[in-house]
Design a protein around this motif. Structure first.
Motif, mmCIF file in Angstrom:
data_model
loop_
_atom_site.group_PDB
_atom_site.id
_atom_site.type_symbol
_atom_site.label_atom_id
_atom_site.label_comp_id
_atom_site.label_asym_id
_atom_site.label_seq_id
_atom_site.Cartn_x
_atom_site.Cartn_y
_atom_site.Cartn_z
ATOM 1 N N TRP A 6 0.721 -1.331 0.203
ATOM 2 C CA TRP A 6 -0.054 -0.324 0.103
ATOM 3 C C TRP A 6 0.981 1.282 -0.015
ATOM 4 O O TRP A 6 0.335 2.142 -0.735
ATOM 5 C CB TRP A 6 -1.059 0.082 1.180
ATOM 6 C CG TRP A 6 -1.869 -0.983 1.057
ATOM 7 C CD1 TRP A 6 -2.018 -2.319 1.583
ATOM 8 C CD2 TRP A 6 -3.036 -1.137 0.144
ATOM 9 N NE1 TRP A 6 -3.254 -2.950 1.205
ATOM 10 C CE2 TRP A 6 -3.787 -2.352 0.380
ATOM 11 C CE3 TRP A 6 -3.580 -0.231 -1.023
ATOM 12 C CZ2 TRP A 6 -5.066 -2.750 -0.510
ATOM 13 C CZ3 TRP A 6 -4.597 -0.548 -1.567
ATOM 14 C CH2 TRP A 6 -5.204 -1.839 -1.445
ATOM 15 N N TRP A 10 0.677 4.455 -2.880
ATOM 16 C CA TRP A 10 0.733 5.887 -2.536
ATOM 17 C C TRP A 10 1.860 6.713 -3.069
ATOM 18 O O TRP A 10 1.829 7.644 -3.590
ATOM 19 C CB TRP A 10 0.371 5.999 -1.107
ATOM 20 C CG TRP A 10 -1.065 5.999 -0.629
ATOM 21 C CD1 TRP A 10 -1.311 4.695 -0.068
ATOM 22 C CD2 TRP A 10 -2.057 6.644 -0.899
ATOM 23 N NE1 TRP A 10 -2.720 4.734 0.047
ATOM 24 C CE2 TRP A 10 -3.078 6.024 -0.354
ATOM 25 C CE3 TRP A 10 -2.168 8.024 -1.276
ATOM 26 C CZ2 TRP A 10 -4.517 6.444 -0.339
ATOM 27 C CZ3 TRP A 10 -3.628 8.272 -1.461
ATOM 28 C CH2 TRP A 10 -4.690 7.678 -0.938
ATOM 29 N N HIS A 18 -9.505 5.210 -6.144
ATOM 30 C CA HIS A 18 -9.734 6.461 -5.555
ATOM 31 C C HIS A 18 -11.047 7.229 -6.329
ATOM 32 O O HIS A 18 -10.718 7.371 -7.747
ATOM 33 C CB HIS A 18 -8.390 7.230 -5.552
ATOM 34 C CG HIS A 18 -9.032 8.819 -4.938
ATOM 35 N ND1 HIS A 18 -9.291 8.959 -3.622
ATOM 36 C CD2 HIS A 18 -8.947 9.881 -5.616
ATOM 37 C CE1 HIS A 18 -9.552 10.316 -3.206
ATOM 38 N NE2 HIS A 18 -9.342 10.928 -4.544
ATOM 39 N N LEU A 44 -9.143 2.199 6.768
ATOM 40 C CA LEU A 44 -8.725 2.013 5.428
ATOM 41 C C LEU A 44 -9.011 3.069 4.577
ATOM 42 O O LEU A 44 -9.597 3.006 3.479
ATOM 43 C CB LEU A 44 -8.855 0.568 5.122
ATOM 44 C CG LEU A 44 -8.051 -0.601 5.566
ATOM 45 C CD1 LEU A 44 -8.096 -0.802 7.028
ATOM 46 C CD2 LEU A 44 -8.101 -1.768 4.735
ATOM 47 N N GLY A 46 -7.974 5.926 3.019
ATOM 48 C CA GLY A 46 -7.204 6.584 2.069
ATOM 49 C C GLY A 46 -7.410 8.082 2.111
ATOM 50 O O GLY A 46 -7.284 8.674 3.330
ATOM 51 N N SER A 48 -10.403 9.588 0.828
ATOM 52 C CA SER A 48 -11.729 9.697 0.406
ATOM 53 C C SER A 48 -12.423 10.571 0.606
ATOM 54 O O SER A 48 -12.504 11.170 1.612
ATOM 55 C CB SER A 48 -12.389 8.113 0.773
ATOM 56 O OG SER A 48 -13.552 8.298 0.197
ATOM 57 N N ALA A 63 -8.875 5.521 10.004
ATOM 58 C CA ALA A 63 -7.443 4.991 10.195
ATOM 59 C C ALA A 63 -6.975 4.845 8.545
ATOM 60 O O ALA A 63 -7.544 4.178 7.839
ATOM 61 C CB ALA A 63 -7.732 3.694 11.032
ATOM 62 N N ASP A 103 -1.399 1.427 11.690
ATOM 63 C CA ASP A 103 -2.060 0.273 11.327
ATOM 64 C C ASP A 103 -3.231 0.072 11.945
ATOM 65 O O ASP A 103 -3.421 -0.099 13.278
ATOM 66 C CB ASP A 103 -1.053 -0.936 11.656
ATOM 67 C CG ASP A 103 -1.537 -2.328 11.316
ATOM 68 O OD1 ASP A 103 -2.498 -2.600 10.732
ATOM 69 O OD2 ASP A 103 -1.114 -3.353 11.906
ATOM 70 N N PHE A 105 -4.983 -2.517 12.441
ATOM 71 C CA PHE A 105 -4.899 -3.773 13.495
ATOM 72 C C PHE A 105 -4.604 -3.185 14.798
ATOM 73 O O PHE A 105 -4.488 -4.147 15.621
ATOM 74 C CB PHE A 105 -4.478 -4.708 12.825
ATOM 75 C CG PHE A 105 -5.250 -5.374 11.491
ATOM 76 C CD1 PHE A 105 -6.439 -5.926 11.670
ATOM 77 C CD2 PHE A 105 -4.684 -4.776 10.197
ATOM 78 C CE1 PHE A 105 -6.992 -6.560 10.537
ATOM 79 C CE2 PHE A 105 -5.492 -5.191 9.046
ATOM 80 C CZ PHE A 105 -6.791 -6.101 9.266
ATOM 81 N N ALA A 126 -10.367 -4.900 -0.217
ATOM 82 C CA ALA A 126 -9.007 -4.486 -0.454
ATOM 83 C C ALA A 126 -8.200 -5.569 0.288
ATOM 84 O O ALA A 126 -6.884 -5.729 0.155
ATOM 85 C CB ALA A 126 -8.451 -3.369 0.314
HETATM 86 C C1 LIG Z 1 -8.374 0.172 -1.710
HETATM 87 S S1 LIG Z 1 -7.933 1.656 -0.747
HETATM 88 C C2 LIG Z 1 -9.242 2.418 -0.181
HETATM 89 C C3 LIG Z 1 -9.040 3.627 0.361
HETATM 90 C C4 LIG Z 1 -10.546 4.220 0.663
HETATM 91 N N1 LIG Z 1 -11.318 3.605 1.640
HETATM 92 C C5 LIG Z 1 -11.331 4.598 -0.610
HETATM 93 O O1 LIG Z 1 -12.629 4.341 -0.549
HETATM 94 O O2 LIG Z 1 -10.899 5.544 -1.203
HETATM 95 C C6 LIG Z 1 -7.330 0.694 0.736
HETATM 96 C C7 LIG Z 1 -6.613 1.838 1.686
HETATM 97 O O3 LIG Z 1 -6.219 0.978 2.750
HETATM 98 C C8 LIG Z 1 -4.978 1.383 3.421
HETATM 99 N N2 LIG Z 1 -4.346 0.215 4.208
HETATM 100 C C9 LIG Z 1 -4.204 -0.980 3.770
HETATM 101 N N3 LIG Z 1 -3.969 -1.668 4.938
HETATM 102 C C10 LIG Z 1 -4.098 -1.052 6.052
HETATM 103 C C11 LIG Z 1 -4.097 -1.030 7.555
HETATM 104 N N4 LIG Z 1 -3.575 -2.499 7.789
HETATM 105 N N5 LIG Z 1 -4.148 0.021 8.107
HETATM 106 C C12 LIG Z 1 -4.291 1.133 7.721
HETATM 107 N N6 LIG Z 1 -4.696 1.473 6.297
HETATM 108 C C13 LIG Z 1 -4.570 0.368 5.433
HETATM 109 C C14 LIG Z 1 -4.115 1.755 2.042
HETATM 110 O O4 LIG Z 1 -2.996 2.448 2.201
HETATM 111 C C15 LIG Z 1 -5.284 2.079 1.247
HETATM 112 O O5 LIG Z 1 -5.256 3.627 1.113
#
Ligand SMILES: C[S@@+](CC[C@H](N)C(=O)[O-])C[C@H]1O[C@@H](n2cnc3c(N)ncnc32)[C@H](O)[C@@H]1O
Length: 215
Positions: A6, A10, A18, A44, A46, A48, A63, A103, A105, A126
């Motif tokens: 990820w 970015w 996005h 997660l 982004g 958005s 997050a 993270d 988690f 994702a």
């Molecule tokens: C497919 S993108 C979706 C982003 C957003 N929800 C959107 O609709 O645009 C998945 C996002 O999850 C983030 N991500 C992945 N694993 C993660 C984690 N363990 N903790 C936090 N963010 C995480 C990535 O950096 C990425 O921005």
């Protein structure tokens, strides 16, 4: 999909997931999940535009792993924010939106205190299968009982494409959130249109909004 995957997306600006505008299913379904809600968690998240849309209704806690995403979210909208280090997270804080960069988690219930609504678009889908189970378990551990999740899932014939985004069926959602009440609120047929900025050649592609009420 580990953290490096990820971070690279970015760094290389490979943001096919996005959207530039709030998700149509969020706009259609939000009123069905708002009653009795105090604060919304967006895992997660982004950068958005859904964060900004949701903040028109409730305080938002996001997050997100990527510092680029968190910085860009506020910078692209010229929203003033403060930033500080909090253990393994960096906190980005504005009047109505707080993003925990780190993270998901590792989040604690204290960091999302007051949240009894979750909005998930492109978070569950994702993640590969084993991580989806960890993700669902983490949400259920973080949230108070009777919380609601507005989940936008995606379905396509699994053998036609590798994730992410992954295809996550109603049956799998029932397994991940066993004991919860799960209702389908709306569907959006994207067949032939692709997913956000990504083209898909799958024979069908459907987004479904679910209301998941935890026990
Ligand atoms: C497919 S993108 C979706 C982003 C957003 N929800 C959107 O609709 O645009 C998945 C996002 O999850 C983030 N991500 C992945 N694993 C993660 C984690 N363990 N903790 C936090 N963010 C995480 C990535 O950096 C990425 O921005």
């Amino acid at each position: 999909m580990d953290a490096n995957f990820w971070h690279e997306r970015w760094q290389n600006n490979e943001l096919g997931f996005h959207l530039e505008d709030p998700h149509p299913l969020l706009q259609q379904c939000l009123s069905a999940v708002l009653p009795g809600k105090h604060k919304v968690l967006v895992p997660l998240c982004g950068k958005s535009p859904d964060l900004h849309y949701l903040a028109g209704y409730l305080p938002v806690v996001g997050a997100e792993l990527s510092a680029i995403a968190c910085n860009d979210f506020f910078a692209e909208r010229s929203i003033p924010f403060e930033q500080w280090q909090a253990h393994e997270f960096v906190c980005y804080h504005s009047d109505t939106i707080r993003l925990w960069q780190g993270d998901f988690f590792a989040l604690t219930p204290e960091q999302i205190v007051g949240c009894n609504l979750v909005y998930d678009r492109a978070a569950l889908i994702a993640l590969p299968p084993a991580m989806r189970a960890q993700y669902a378990a983490k949400l259920q551990q973080l949230l108070p009982s009777n919380s609601t999740i507005l989940l936008i899932s995606l379905e396509y014939p699994k053998h036609e494409k590798q994730g992410p985004p992954f295809s996550v069926t109603h049956t799998e959602i029932e397994q991940l959130f066993s004991g919860a009440e799960i209702e389908c609120l709306a569907r959006l047929d994207l067949t032939g249109k692709g997913f956000a900025k990504r083209r898909f050649t799958t024979t069908s592609l459907v987004e479904t909004a679910y209301r998941i009420t935890l026990p």
